[in-house]
Design a protein around this motif. Structure first.
Motif, short mmCIF file in Angstrom:
data_model
loop_
_atom_site.label_atom_id
_atom_site.label_comp_id
_atom_site.label_asym_id
_atom_site.label_seq_id
_atom_site.Cartn_x
_atom_site.Cartn_y
_atom_site.Cartn_z
N ILE A 2 0.85 -1.19 0.00
CA ILE A 2 0.00 0.00 0.00
C ILE A 2 0.88 1.24 0.00
O ILE A 2 1.81 1.35 0.80
CB ILE A 2 -0.92 0.00 1.23
N THR A 9 -4.52 3.08 7.39
CA THR A 9 -4.48 1.65 7.08
C THR A 9 -3.92 0.82 8.24
O THR A 9 -4.01 -0.41 8.22
CB THR A 9 -3.63 1.40 5.82
N SER A 106 -2.48 0.54 -4.05
CA SER A 106 -1.39 -0.41 -3.82
C SER A 106 -0.66 -0.68 -5.13
O SER A 106 -1.20 -0.46 -6.22
CB SER A 106 -1.94 -1.72 -3.24
#
Length: 271
Positions: A2, A9, A106
């Motif tokens: 990512i 996240t 990503s």
């Protein structure tokens, strides 16, 4: 890995979201070449169209700049980049209660075959269902494609499979769009009822006239050449479609002036 997101996240609670629970979102898979995305214009067009279909707010310029700023740090290597956009968190229910969205970006290194041999295709047994509201978009609910691609495990001699709808019309392969050539004209299956309107196909259609048609598998023999392609790997010739009627294969010419020109322009786009 990512490289950018609209949310934290590292917070486990953020991953209990509508993308994971319901597939309530869309995604774009883009090829990054030397810090740029040659097909970005077509990816953004499809993304905005897809968000409209799901009644989600548009991806604004600030978000685009924030998401794509991260690719400047990727260097000269070629990458596959995936942008996932999904409905923002709400109380647990199928019913959509917000038009707001979240996103995550990503990347992974791109591995391309040095020699792109003509592809051999089989024909999938299972069919795509019709759903006009979702036709064309790359939504997150890909279970149909997973089940179709699983059939490749039973056809080891095939590189990919042709996928039909319930009427027996060719729609796509498990991960690529289809382009056929006859009398120096280009044709592609009609995706009005199902299937994904691929970015590579949109790019080609912006430069060449590509006619949309209904076509059965047994009608393939009327065409001079066949290509399959997507936005990551471009277009490749098809040399053979196997077991059309359980006893007959269909062969195609793997060299054609139009096919060769498309491949040449594509390579220049990413060079």
């Amino acid at each position: 890995m990512i490289i950018s997101a609209s949310f934290d996240t590292k917070d486990p609670s953020q991953w209990f979201n509508r993308a994971l629970q319901y597939g309530d979102g869309v995604f774009e898979t883009m090829r990054v070449q030397e810090g740029r995305i040659p097909l970005l214009q077509w990816h953004m067009q499809r993304l905005q169209h897809s968000l409209v279909k799901l009644k989600l707010n548009a991806f604004n310029d600030i978000e685009i700049d924030q998401a794509l700023a991260a690719i400047k740090n990727l260097g000269q290597q070629s990458w596959v980049m995936k942008l996932v956009v999904f409905r923002a968190s709400q109380k647990r229910t199928y019913q959509p209660l917000t038009k707001d969205h979240e996103w995550v970006l990503s990347v992974e290194p791109l591995v391309v075959d040095d020699v792109a041999e003509p592809m051999q295709l089989g024909v999938a047994d299972n069919h795509l269902s019709h759903q006009e509201r979702l036709a064309g978009i790359k939504h997150l609910s890909r279970l149909e494609q997973v089940m179709l691609a699983d059939e490749l495990n039973d056809q080891p001699g095939c590189d990919d499979l042709l996928v039909l709808d319930r009427l027996g019309n060719i729609i796509e392969t498990t991960y690529q769009n289809i382009v056929l050539i006859k009398d120096n004209k280009l044709f592609t299956p009609d995706l009005s009822h199902c299937g994904v309107a691929g970015v590579a196909l949109s790019w080609l259609s912006s430069a060449e006239k590509v006619r949309k048609i209904d076509i059965k598998v047994t009608e393939l023999m009327a065409f001079d050449a066949m290509m399959v392609g997507n936005s990551v790997r471009g277009f490749r010739p098809v040399g053979l479609v196997k077991n059309i009627t359980a006893k007959n294969d269909i062969s195609f010419a793997t060299e054609h002036p139009i096919q060769d020109n498309i491949s040449r322009v594509w390579l220049n786009l990413f060079s």
